[in-house]
Write a protein that holds these residues in place. Structure first.
Motif, PDB file in Angstrom:
ATOM      1  N   TYR A  19      35.542  58.280  47.268  1.00  0.00           N
ATOM      2  CA  TYR A  19      34.377  58.404  46.390  1.00  0.00           C
ATOM      3  C   TYR A  19      33.345  57.340  46.732  1.00  0.00           C
ATOM      4  N   ASN A  20      32.105  57.547  46.237  1.00  0.00           N
ATOM      5  CA  ASN A  20      31.018  56.615  46.546  1.00  0.00           C
ATOM      6  C   ASN A  20      30.824  55.617  45.401  1.00  0.00           C
ATOM      7  N   ALA A  21      29.821  54.753  45.535  1.00  0.00           N
ATOM      8  CA  ALA A  21      29.585  53.679  44.568  1.00  0.00           C
ATOM      9  C   ALA A  21      29.253  54.209  43.172  1.00  0.00           C
ATOM     10  N   GLU A  22      28.752  55.416  43.077  1.00  0.00           N
ATOM     11  CA  GLU A  22      28.433  56.011  41.773  1.00  0.00           C
ATOM     12  C   GLU A  22      29.658  56.679  41.139  1.00  0.00           C
ATOM     13  N   GLY A  23      30.767  56.698  41.863  1.00  0.00           N
ATOM     14  CA  GLY A  23      31.982  57.302  41.336  1.00  0.00           C
ATOM     15  C   GLY A  23      32.082  58.792  41.605  1.00  0.00           C
ATOM     16  N   ILE A  24      31.265  59.298  42.504  1.00  0.00           N
ATOM     17  CA  ILE A  24      31.262  60.724  42.831  1.00  0.00           C
ATOM     18  C   ILE A  24      32.277  60.999  43.941  1.00  0.00           C
ATOM     19  N   VAL A  25      33.151  61.971  43.714  1.00  0.00           N
ATOM     20  CA  VAL A  25      34.180  62.339  44.684  1.00  0.00           C
ATOM     21  C   VAL A  25      33.523  62.972  45.905  1.00  0.00           C
ATOM     22  N   GLU A  26      33.811  62.418  47.073  1.00  0.00           N
ATOM     23  CA  GLU A  26      33.290  62.985  48.323  1.00  0.00           C
ATOM     24  C   GLU A  26      34.350  63.829  49.027  1.00  0.00           C
ATOM     25  N   GLU A  27      35.601  63.379  48.942  1.00  0.00           N
ATOM     26  CA  GLU A  27      36.705  64.133  49.535  1.00  0.00           C
ATOM     27  C   GLU A  27      37.981  63.854  48.739  1.00  0.00           C
TER      28      GLU A  27
END
Length: 156
Positions: A19-27
């Motif tokens: 996930y990224n710094a905003e907490g969004i799941v990327e994979e």
């Protein structure tokens, strides 16, 4: 990238969530449960709500975390890793069988200790009863013998 990270760990029953710094799941490999791409990590389970902010400053390790989902409950160890270019990784390893086995063993040991203590107390109670009985018989015999000897003396 996730497959390379997964190979480096080579663990069975392990889920990886990138996930990224905003907490969004990327994979996510979704081995244990569903973590939809572009969803927020906090929406997966309430446990992950605070991880997003804390893991930005330090890597975290949690042991014996209970994650309950509609279809399955897991007892997991969870690690967070800060990767390059503001990417973060959550590694969730399901140790449910291990922890349940450990809990069963601990329960068995506790029951054995309680049973042993019960036997010890029961044995002490039996000893006290035996001592009381012996003292009673000794006193009764003494009184009986005195009376018998007294009658014998009177008859002579």
């Amino acid at each position: 990238m996730l497959e390379d990270l997964k190979l480096s760990y080579q663990r069975k029953n392990t889920q990886f969530i990138l996930y990224n710094a905003e907490g969004i799941v990327e994979e996510s490999d979704n081995v244990l449960f569903k973590a939809k791409k572009n969803s927020n990590v906090a929406d997966i389970h309430p446990f992950f709500e605070n991880i997003i902010e804390i893991s930005k400053s330090e890597e975290l390790d949690f042991s014996c975390v209970h994650l309950d989902f509609k279809k399955h409950d897991f007892i997991c160890d969870i690690e967070t890793k800060h990767l390059d270019n503001n990417k973060f990784l959550i590694v969730i390893t399901d140790f449910s069988k291990h922890y349940k086995s450990f809990q069963s063993l601990a329960q068995s040991r506790n029951e054995t200790a309680i049973h042993s203590e019960f036997l010890t107390l029961n044995n002490e109670l039996l000893k006290e009863k035996e001592a009381f009985k012996n003292k009673f018989i000794a006193n009764f015999s003494h009184v009986f013998m005195r009376r018998k000897c007294g009658r014998h003396v009177m008859e002579s």
